[in-house]
Design a protein around this motif. Sequence first.
Motif, PDB file in Angstrom:
ATOM      1  N   ILE A  74     -29.167 -75.512  34.235  1.00 60.74           N
ATOM      2  CA  ILE A  74     -28.060 -74.707  33.707  1.00 60.74           C
ATOM      3  C   ILE A  74     -27.228 -75.805  32.605  1.00 60.74           C
ATOM      4  N   ARG A  75     -27.018 -76.986  32.791  1.00 63.56           N
ATOM      5  CA  ARG A  75     -26.624 -77.905  31.984  1.00 63.56           C
ATOM      6  C   ARG A  75     -27.536 -77.822  30.565  1.00 63.56           C
ATOM      7  N   GLN A  76     -28.690 -78.088  30.720  1.00 58.57           N
ATOM      8  CA  GLN A  76     -29.520 -77.898  29.575  1.00 58.57           C
ATOM      9  C   GLN A  76     -29.198 -76.555  28.773  1.00 58.57           C
ATOM     10  N   PHE A  81     -28.034 -73.810  24.217  1.00 58.95           N
ATOM     11  CA  PHE A  81     -27.557 -72.456  24.032  1.00 58.95           C
ATOM     12  C   PHE A  81     -26.278 -71.917  24.377  1.00 58.95           C
ATOM     13  N   PRO A  82     -25.292 -72.704  23.600  1.00 57.92           N
ATOM     14  CA  PRO A  82     -23.802 -72.294  24.147  1.00 57.92           C
ATOM     15  C   PRO A  82     -23.293 -71.141  24.214  1.00 57.92           C
ATOM     16  N   ALA A  83     -23.983 -70.065  23.457  1.00 63.66           N
ATOM     17  CA  ALA A  83     -23.326 -68.669  23.378  1.00 63.66           C
ATOM     18  C   ALA A  83     -24.313 -67.898  24.507  1.00 63.66           C
ATOM     19  N   VAL A  84     -24.810 -68.311  25.339  1.00 58.16           N
ATOM     20  CA  VAL A  84     -25.498 -67.653  26.578  1.00 58.16           C
ATOM     21  C   VAL A  84     -24.836 -67.824  27.764  1.00 58.16           C
ATOM     22  N   GLY A  85     -24.561 -66.827  28.589  1.00 60.89           N
ATOM     23  CA  GLY A  85     -23.772 -66.908  29.739  1.00 60.89           C
ATOM     24  C   GLY A  85     -24.805 -67.166  30.699  1.00 60.89           C
ATOM     25  N   ALA A 100     -19.580 -77.526  41.375  1.00 57.92           N
ATOM     26  CA  ALA A 100     -20.746 -78.329  40.531  1.00 57.92           C
ATOM     27  C   ALA A 100     -21.482 -77.226  39.414  1.00 57.92           C
ATOM     28  N   ALA A 101     -21.351 -76.095  39.955  1.00 53.80           N
ATOM     29  CA  ALA A 101     -22.086 -74.952  38.910  1.00 53.80           C
ATOM     30  C   ALA A 101     -21.222 -74.756  37.521  1.00 53.80           C
ATOM     31  N   MET A 102     -19.913 -74.575  38.057  1.00 52.29           N
ATOM     32  CA  MET A 102     -19.056 -74.518  36.632  1.00 52.29           C
ATOM     33  C   MET A 102     -18.943 -75.932  36.017  1.00 52.29           C
ATOM     34  N   ASP A 103     -18.906 -76.992  36.384  1.00 56.89           N
ATOM     35  CA  ASP A 103     -19.145 -78.466  35.655  1.00 56.89           C
ATOM     36  C   ASP A 103     -20.516 -78.278  34.899  1.00 56.89           C
ATOM     37  N   ALA A 104     -21.426 -77.691  35.457  1.00 57.22           N
ATOM     38  CA  ALA A 104     -22.818 -77.928  34.817  1.00 57.22           C
ATOM     39  C   ALA A 104     -22.643 -76.977  33.377  1.00 57.22           C
ATOM     40  N   LEU A 254     -29.960 -86.603  26.915  1.00 58.34           N
ATOM     41  CA  LEU A 254     -31.001 -86.086  25.822  1.00 58.34           C
ATOM     42  C   LEU A 254     -30.336 -84.934  25.386  1.00 58.34           C
ATOM     43  N   GLY A 255     -29.711 -84.009  26.256  1.00 54.40           N
ATOM     44  CA  GLY A 255     -29.005 -82.768  25.663  1.00 54.40           C
ATOM     45  C   GLY A 255     -27.928 -83.055  24.769  1.00 54.40           C
TER      46      GLY A 255
END
Length: 417
Positions: A74-76, A81-85, A100-104, A254-255
């Motif tokens: 999810i973090r990657q 791809f920041p415009a993908v939900g 943790a999921a929201m933080d990722a 790396l991300g």
Amino acid sequence: MVTRILPAVGDADAARSVTALLSRLPDTEAAPPAGDSTSLLDALAATAGESVADLPEVVLVHERIGPVPALDLIRQVALRFPAVGVVLVTADTSPGLYSAAMDAGARGVVGLPLSYDELAARVGAAAQWATGVRRHLGPGPDVLAGPGGTVVTVTGAKGGVGTTLLAVQLALAARASGRGTALVDMDLQAGDVGSYLDVQFRRSIADLAGINDISPRVLDDAVYSHSTGVALLLAPAEGERGEEVDDRATRQVLGALRSRYEVVVIDCGTQMNAANAAAVETADTALLVTTPDVVAVRAAKRMVRLWDRLQVRKAEETTTVVNRHTRSAEIHPQLIAQIVRTRIARTAVPANFRELQGAVDSGRMQDLDSRGAVKQAMWALAGELGLVGAADGADGTGRRGPAGRGRRRRGGVERHS
């Protein structure tokens, strides 16, 4: 408006369940599930390469995806791809996991077993968010979207085959062509990138290992801006600190680098650990460096088999580079290709230590003579890998030297006198 959904589910039964429920959602179009993290990232990168507008609005990541763990995946996706939900599908709906999921970078969490109403609500919210982001960002050229920069790892079959020298020259070639370039030293216990470029800097990749959200300012503090224009992220001076850099930290670092630089070159050294395994796994191009001798070629074969057993990298997705090649060598590149079962770079780097000695002894690889056969071959390899523009020659001046002409050959191995 039709919402495009790409599920990523590693379990066959779970994939059928997710697909069946998605087919019932109105105004949605679900793509066939990606079976692992690599397939998902490759599919998104291929789509973004055609047009960012063609990316799915929503990506569903199932908790049993692999080999990259769901939260790291999810973090990657969020970074590249920041415009993908992104929506996480998981049996653990505890506040800790949700946080943790929201933080990722997830936009929602759906509990297992799947509920139609909950899935529809989360997918709808994520799609609405993605649409709003795309509308806000618009089609301008400064928008960070798509696959981001190119990551190339350079790994040695054994010590002493020229891994660091090649990584340094690839980075210098990319930067000389005008591309924003970072060079990362992930030989965590014995990194020599700083020594090869006459750099002493107290910050290292270990300083980023414990940071959950690497902002541009945090990254700038850890990166050394070299006089050549290459951004350096060095290995820790104290080798024991290398243990602080695990696979999760590697993917996050790396991300962040991929989102900031057009080209990221990573010197992975020769020792396999969780950190450089993660780098090789997520790289766009993985190079394996060997010399044309029995010991090194056997080591290269062992490395390829190790990567395959650990599901780090398939042999056909690896490119072997032959360093210190001579025309008289009995072990030629074609034979090496048959032994290690990988692709072989068309560009073979010739043996000529006399050309290198002055730059090695002074620790100034940036001063390597542009007329030399070794540098021309390494910069030609950068061109072969797509790290420099088509108009950039081996000497970084835009002229086509001998290496540039040789790069147009097909089906053979370049030879340099």
